[in-house]
Design a protein around this motif. Structure first.
Motif, short mmCIF file in Angstrom:
data_model
loop_
_atom_site.label_atom_id
_atom_site.label_comp_id
_atom_site.label_asym_id
_atom_site.label_seq_id
_atom_site.Cartn_x
_atom_site.Cartn_y
_atom_site.Cartn_z
N LYS A 157 12.43 18.26 -10.24
CA LYS A 157 12.31 19.84 -9.69
C LYS A 157 11.20 19.61 -8.29
N ASP A 158 10.46 18.80 -8.82
CA ASP A 158 9.97 19.11 -7.45
C ASP A 158 9.90 18.46 -6.09
N LYS A 159 9.80 19.49 -5.36
CA LYS A 159 10.88 19.11 -3.95
C LYS A 159 9.79 17.93 -3.43
N LYS A 160 8.37 18.70 -3.27
CA LYS A 160 7.67 18.49 -2.06
C LYS A 160 6.93 16.75 -2.32
N THR A 161 7.26 16.62 -4.06
CA THR A 161 6.61 15.54 -4.88
C THR A 161 7.68 13.99 -3.95
N PHE A 162 8.92 14.79 -4.29
CA PHE A 162 10.35 14.42 -3.89
C PHE A 162 9.99 13.71 -2.66
N THR A 163 10.25 14.50 -1.57
CA THR A 163 9.95 15.00 -0.44
C THR A 163 9.14 13.61 0.04
N VAL A 164 8.15 14.38 -0.08
CA VAL A 164 6.78 12.73 0.40
C VAL A 164 7.25 11.37 -0.59
N ALA A 165 7.29 11.10 -1.74
CA ALA A 165 7.54 9.94 -2.09
C ALA A 165 8.58 9.25 -1.25
N LEU A 166 9.90 10.24 -0.98
CA LEU A 166 11.10 9.06 -0.48
C LEU A 166 10.60 8.60 1.22
N GLY A 167 9.30 9.71 1.75
CA GLY A 167 9.18 9.55 3.01
C GLY A 167 8.20 7.75 3.00
N TYR A 168 7.09 7.46 1.70
CA TYR A 168 6.90 6.76 1.45
C TYR A 168 7.56 4.95 1.09
N SER A 169 9.20 5.83 0.58
CA SER A 169 9.45 4.86 0.26
C SER A 169 10.33 3.96 0.94
N PHE A 170 11.36 4.96 2.36
CA PHE A 170 11.48 4.34 3.99
C PHE A 170 10.79 3.22 4.37
N LEU A 171 9.10 4.84 4.53
CA LEU A 171 8.48 3.35 5.72
C LEU A 171 7.64 2.03 4.67
N THR A 172 8.03 1.82 3.42
CA THR A 172 7.64 0.46 3.22
C THR A 172 8.70 -0.27 2.55
N TRP A 173 9.92 0.20 2.43
CA TRP A 173 10.96 -1.01 3.31
C TRP A 173 11.43 -1.26 5.13
N ILE A 185 0.73 -0.82 0.06
CA ILE A 185 -0.22 -0.23 -0.33
C ILE A 185 1.02 1.45 0.40
N THR A 186 1.73 1.13 0.74
CA THR A 186 3.06 2.60 0.83
C THR A 186 3.42 2.66 -0.66
N TRP A 187 3.82 1.38 -1.16
CA TRP A 187 4.37 1.59 -2.76
C TRP A 187 4.10 2.02 -2.96
N ALA A 188 2.12 1.47 -3.26
CA ALA A 188 1.24 2.14 -4.06
C ALA A 188 0.98 4.09 -4.01
N LEU A 189 1.02 4.82 -2.71
CA LEU A 189 1.01 5.75 -1.96
C LEU A 189 2.31 6.02 -3.37
N ARG A 190 3.62 5.94 -2.54
CA ARG A 190 4.47 6.34 -3.54
C ARG A 190 3.94 6.40 -4.84
N TRP A 191 3.99 6.04 -5.64
CA TRP A 191 3.57 5.88 -7.54
C TRP A 191 2.76 6.75 -7.53
N HIS A 192 1.80 6.89 -6.69
CA HIS A 192 0.38 7.26 -7.04
C HIS A 192 1.05 8.91 -6.72
N VAL A 193 1.73 9.23 -5.88
CA VAL A 193 2.11 10.93 -5.89
C VAL A 193 3.00 10.77 -7.14
N LEU A 194 4.47 10.91 -7.09
CA LEU A 194 4.84 10.30 -8.35
C LEU A 194 4.01 10.73 -9.57
N LEU A 195 3.32 9.94 -9.69
CA LEU A 195 1.93 10.30 -11.32
C LEU A 195 1.08 11.49 -10.98
#
Length: 351
Positions: free
Chosen positions: A222-238, A52-62
């Motif tokens: 270049k989108d810092k907000k998208t990058f930060t949120v997605a990276l947070g989901y990435s660490f949560l996924t792992w 689910i957190t992986w899907a959330l990360r991809w959704h933010v990037l989409l």
């Protein structure tokens, strides 16, 4: 699947049986008989939490590349990707093309946009892996397990090299075109009668989607907000991935340190990324079990825990995914977000 395609998985089963024999079949069965179904259920929930957190990360990037998709479509496309990642060798990349195709058909967006989000997703997936692999390498060294330290060092070098090469390629539109058309010419040589008839359409797709890909990847980077949120989901996924393996040991009534689980999980992940065996079937079980033994865990416990963890994270999703794809197919229904038709004809017209 044809029987030849099933051979790697049959070989994987053979390796697992050999592992059980090596650990002691009676001992493994005794440990399994004492396993807590409640804690195994919690481990399964941890697996689902990671998906689910992986899907959330991809959704933010989409959203970062202006692809409007419902979360349930994102989740479905991700699950399709996971299935095909598990049946294709090498960097688990087979599923990325399939989830790009699935979501492009579902949303009407260009392949280039969605592929850019998938590429960013893979990059953000690797960042926590690299961090944890470096930490694992130092922990192994400080713990005096020099064999694992050496293995982690080698795997780090391989992954960094592959990542660096991939970055050099995707950073240049010219290089991407050169490689894509080079692969197409290779296919022409192998099976000209099947491939040549698609040459014109292939060229049009490349001309349309590579600019979409590079522009979208540039935008999301270049989108810092998208990058930060997605990276947070990435660490949560792992975190969920390591927690799942840790909970498997808990279900078996065995205490193991979270750090040891992280070390072994990173080794298994890296081996899976470079494995020529689809999904690392059998290979990852052997590598993780052996790594746990080097960390001082008994053979029977290491093998049992490794196999149970892989049942949750690989074998069970593989079986469920194959059943779902066989029943429903890959092509999604032609309903879009706004109720417009996103059939093949309208999709081609858009491009």
């Amino acid at each position: 699947m044809e029987w030849k395609k099933a051979l790697p998985f049959l070989a994987g089963f053979a390796v697992i049986l050999a592992l059980i024999w090596w650990a002691g079949t009676e001992d493994v069965l005794t440990i399994l008989s004492r396993a807590s179904l409640t804690w195994l259920g919690v481990a399964l929930l941890a697996y689902l939490g990671g998906i689910i957190t992986w899907a959330l990360r991809w959704h933010v990037l989409l959203e970062g590349v202006d692809v409007k998709a419902r979360f349930r479509d994102t989740f479905a496309a991700l699950f399709v990707g996971i299935l095909f990642n598990n049946i294709t060798p090498g960097a688990r990349g087979g599923g990325e093309a399939l989830r790009t195709y699935y979501l492009a058909k579902r949303t009407g967006s260009s392949y280039g946009q969605i592929l850019a989000s998938v590429t960013a997703d893979r990059i953000l997936d690797l960042i926590p892996v690299m961090v944890m692999m470096l930490l694992s390498m130092f922990y192994a060294y400080w713990g005096g397990v020099y064999s694992l330290f050496t293995l982690l060092l080698l795997l780090n070098i391989i992954l960094i090299s592959i990542t660096g090469l991939a970055t050099v390629v995707i950073a240049s539109e010219r290089r991407m075109r050169k490689i894509v058309f080079g692969l197409f010419r290779l296919l022409v040589r192998i099976m000209p009668s099947r491939v040549l008839k698609y040459e014109e359409k292939f060229s049009q797709l490349v001309d349309t989607n590579i600019p979409h890909f590079t522009n979208s990847l540039r935008t999301v980077s270049k989108d810092k907000k998208t990058f930060t949120v997605a990276l947070g989901y990435s660490f949560l996924t792992w975190f969920f991935v390591i927690l799942r393996n840790y909970l498997v040991f808990i279900s078996l009534g065995y205490w193991v340190s979270f750090t040891d689980v992280m070390i072994v999980q990173m080794i298994g992940t890296a081996v899976g990324l470079i494995s020529i065996i689809p999904g690392g079937a059998g290979l990852i079980e052997a590598v993780t079990a052996g790594s746990f033994v080097l960390l001082g865990i008994t053979r029977e416990m290491a093998v049992t825990a490794s196999i149970l963890d892989r049942i949750i994270s690989f074998w069970l999703p593989l079986i469920v995914g194959i059943i779902l794809v066989a029943k429903f197919g890959l092509k999604p229904k032609t309903a879009s977000l706004g109720g417009e038709d996103t059939s093949d004809k309208s999709r081609e017209k858009n491009e």
